[in-house]
Design a protein around this motif. Structure first.
Motif, mmCIF file in Angstrom:
data_model
loop_
_atom_site.group_PDB
_atom_site.id
_atom_site.type_symbol
_atom_site.label_atom_id
_atom_site.label_comp_id
_atom_site.label_asym_id
_atom_site.label_seq_id
_atom_site.Cartn_x
_atom_site.Cartn_y
_atom_site.Cartn_z
ATOM 1 N N SER A 135 -18.483 -5.240 25.405
ATOM 2 C CA SER A 135 -17.541 -4.337 24.742
ATOM 3 C C SER A 135 -16.215 -4.291 25.499
ATOM 4 C CB SER A 135 -18.121 -2.919 24.670
ATOM 5 O OG SER A 135 -17.129 -2.001 24.258
ATOM 6 N N ARG A 136 -15.130 -4.435 24.761
ATOM 7 C CA ARG A 136 -13.804 -4.340 25.369
ATOM 8 C C ARG A 136 -13.413 -2.894 25.635
ATOM 9 N NH1 ARG A 136 -10.151 -8.782 21.952
ATOM 10 N NH2 ARG A 136 -11.377 -10.622 22.521
ATOM 11 N N LYS A 137 -14.216 -1.960 25.157
ATOM 12 C CA LYS A 137 -13.903 -0.544 25.331
ATOM 13 C C LYS A 137 -14.674 0.093 26.482
ATOM 14 C CE LYS A 137 -12.626 -0.038 20.501
ATOM 15 N NZ LYS A 137 -12.687 0.785 19.273
ATOM 16 N N ALA A 187 -21.559 -1.316 17.189
ATOM 17 C CA ALA A 187 -22.002 0.067 17.038
ATOM 18 C C ALA A 187 -21.585 0.896 18.247
ATOM 19 C CB ALA A 187 -23.518 0.118 16.853
ATOM 20 N N VAL A 188 -21.683 0.306 19.437
ATOM 21 C CA VAL A 188 -21.226 0.984 20.655
ATOM 22 C C VAL A 188 -19.740 1.321 20.531
ATOM 23 C CG1 VAL A 188 -20.792 0.705 23.125
ATOM 24 C CG2 VAL A 188 -22.971 -0.071 22.147
ATOM 25 N N ASP A 189 -18.948 0.342 20.096
ATOM 26 C CA ASP A 189 -17.505 0.549 19.975
ATOM 27 C C ASP A 189 -17.185 1.636 18.952
ATOM 28 O OD1 ASP A 189 -17.084 -1.395 21.865
ATOM 29 O OD2 ASP A 189 -16.500 -2.955 20.442
ATOM 30 N N GLY A 190 -17.899 1.628 17.834
ATOM 31 C CA GLY A 190 -17.679 2.647 16.813
ATOM 32 C C GLY A 190 -18.014 4.033 17.315
ATOM 33 N N CYS A 191 -19.086 4.132 18.096
ATOM 34 C CA CYS A 191 -19.497 5.422 18.650
ATOM 35 C C CYS A 191 -18.477 5.920 19.683
ATOM 36 C CB CYS A 191 -20.892 5.291 19.271
ATOM 37 S SG CYS A 191 -21.719 6.864 19.574
ATOM 38 N N ILE A 192 -17.911 5.004 20.464
ATOM 39 C CA ILE A 192 -16.860 5.371 21.411
ATOM 40 C C ILE A 192 -15.668 5.947 20.661
ATOM 41 C CG2 ILE A 192 -15.146 4.470 23.039
ATOM 42 C CD1 ILE A 192 -17.307 2.483 23.989
ATOM 43 N N ARG A 198 -5.797 3.245 26.243
ATOM 44 C CA ARG A 198 -7.228 3.364 25.981
ATOM 45 C C ARG A 198 -7.902 4.148 27.091
ATOM 46 N NH1 ARG A 198 -11.562 0.840 27.741
ATOM 47 N NH2 ARG A 198 -10.410 -0.758 28.883
ATOM 48 N N PRO A 199 -8.806 5.089 26.738
ATOM 49 C CA PRO A 199 -9.479 5.869 27.777
ATOM 50 C C PRO A 199 -10.469 5.029 28.573
ATOM 51 C CG PRO A 199 -10.421 6.374 25.627
ATOM 52 C CD PRO A 199 -9.212 5.504 25.378
#
Length: 238
Positions: free
Chosen positions: A49-51, A121-126, A7-8
Motif C-alpha cells: 500500500s502506498r498509503k 480494501a486497506v487503502d479504501g479503509c484508510i 498525506r497523513p
C-alpha cells in the motif's frame, strides 16, 4: 495554484500473538498459503500500500526469530519492529501502539490471521478513517440470524438489514485510539475488538466496504479454503 494536501502518516499494527487454541496447537501465523506464510501474506497487503508508511508486528516471543527471518526473505521493508505481545488482544495491540513513529496520524490494526485482505480494501479503509476518524472493513450478514433462549430454543428471527460482520483492518486517528485505550485501562476493561474500544469512548465508527474473501484463519479447515480462494483470485482454476 492549489497546494496539494499532505498525506497523513499511517502505521499498521499486525497482531499475530494468538495462542492457537483452535488450531490444534499449530501456530497458524507460520502456516503456508500458496507458498507464503499466513502472517507474511497479511503483512504484504500493507507493504504494497502506498498509503501505509510503517508496519509493526506483534507476536509471541518464541515466534520472533522465525518471523524476523521470514520478513527478510519476503522483503517486507516497511516492517520496523517485531515485538512481543501481551496476555490479551488489547494488551498486544497496546504493545504495538507503543512502537509507532512519532509522526503517526492514523493506526491500522489488523489480524495477522487475515491473510486474504486486499490492498485496495486497506487503502479504501484508510481513506474512510481519514474522513470519519475511525473505520473498519465489514460485510453485510447474509445468513438468517436467530436469537435463542437459555434452552437453545429460537426466540425470534433477527432482521439482518443493519447487521454486518466485522473484519480488519480497523483504522483510527491515533489520538482518538490512545484516549480510548487510556479510558479502558482506567476502567479495567479489556476488549477483543478495537472498534468496541473506541465505541466505548463515544466515537462512531464508519463501516468501510469489505470483501467476503477476507477470512480469518481460525481452524485447520480454513487453510484449504484460503488456498482455494487464492487460486480463484489468481485465476488458477483446477
Amino acid at each position: 495554484m492549489f497546494e496539494r494536501k499532505k498525506r497523513p502518516f499511517v502505521s499498521a499494527v499486525i497482531v499475530a500473538a494468538g495462542d492457537a487454541s483452535r488450531m490444534e496447537g499449530i501456530d497458524k501465523q507460520l502456516l503456508d498459503i500458496g507458498g507464503v506464510p499466513v502472517v507474511i501474506r497479511s503483512i504484504l497487503a500493507f507493504e504494497q500500500s502506498r498509503k501505509v508508511d510503517e508496519i509493526i508486528v506483534v507476536t509471541k516471543k518464541e515466534s520472533i526469530p522465525e518471523l524476523n527471518r521470514q520478513v527478510r526473505e519476503f522483503a517486507c521493508d516497511k516492517v520496523k519492529f517485531i515485538v512481543k505481545g501481551g496476555d490479551s488482544r488489547q494488551q498486544s495491540v497496546f504493545c504495538g501502539i507503543q512502537c509507532v513513529d512519532e509522526r503517526c496520524a492514523y493506526v491500522a490494526v489488523h489480524d495477522g490471521a487475515r491473510p486474504m485482505v486486499l490492498t485496495d480494501a486497506v487503502d479504501g479503509c484508510i481513506d474512510d478513517a481519514v474522513e470519519y476518524g475511525a473505520a473498519l472493513l465489514a460485510v453485510r450478514v447474509k445468513d438468517t440470524i436467530k436469537a435463542a433462549d437459555a434452552q437453545n430454543m429460537v426466540e425470534r428471527t433477527v432482521s439482518r438489514d443493519n447487521l454486518y460482520s466485522a473484519q480488519t483492518p480497523q483504522i483510527f486517528e491515533i489520538g482518538l485510539y490512545r484516549r480510548a485505550m487510556q479510558m479502558a485501562l482506567d476502567r479495567g476493561t479489556d476488549y477483543t475488538d478495537d472498534c468496541q474500544l473506541v465505541e466505548a469512548a463515544g466515537q462512531k465508527v464508519y463501516l468501510s466496504q469489505g470483501d467476503d474473501s477476507n477470512i480469518k484463519i481460525t481452524t485447520p479447515d480454513d487453510i484449504p479454503f484460503a488456498e482455494a480462494l487464492l487460486a480463484q483470485r489468481e485465476g488458477n482454476f483446477l
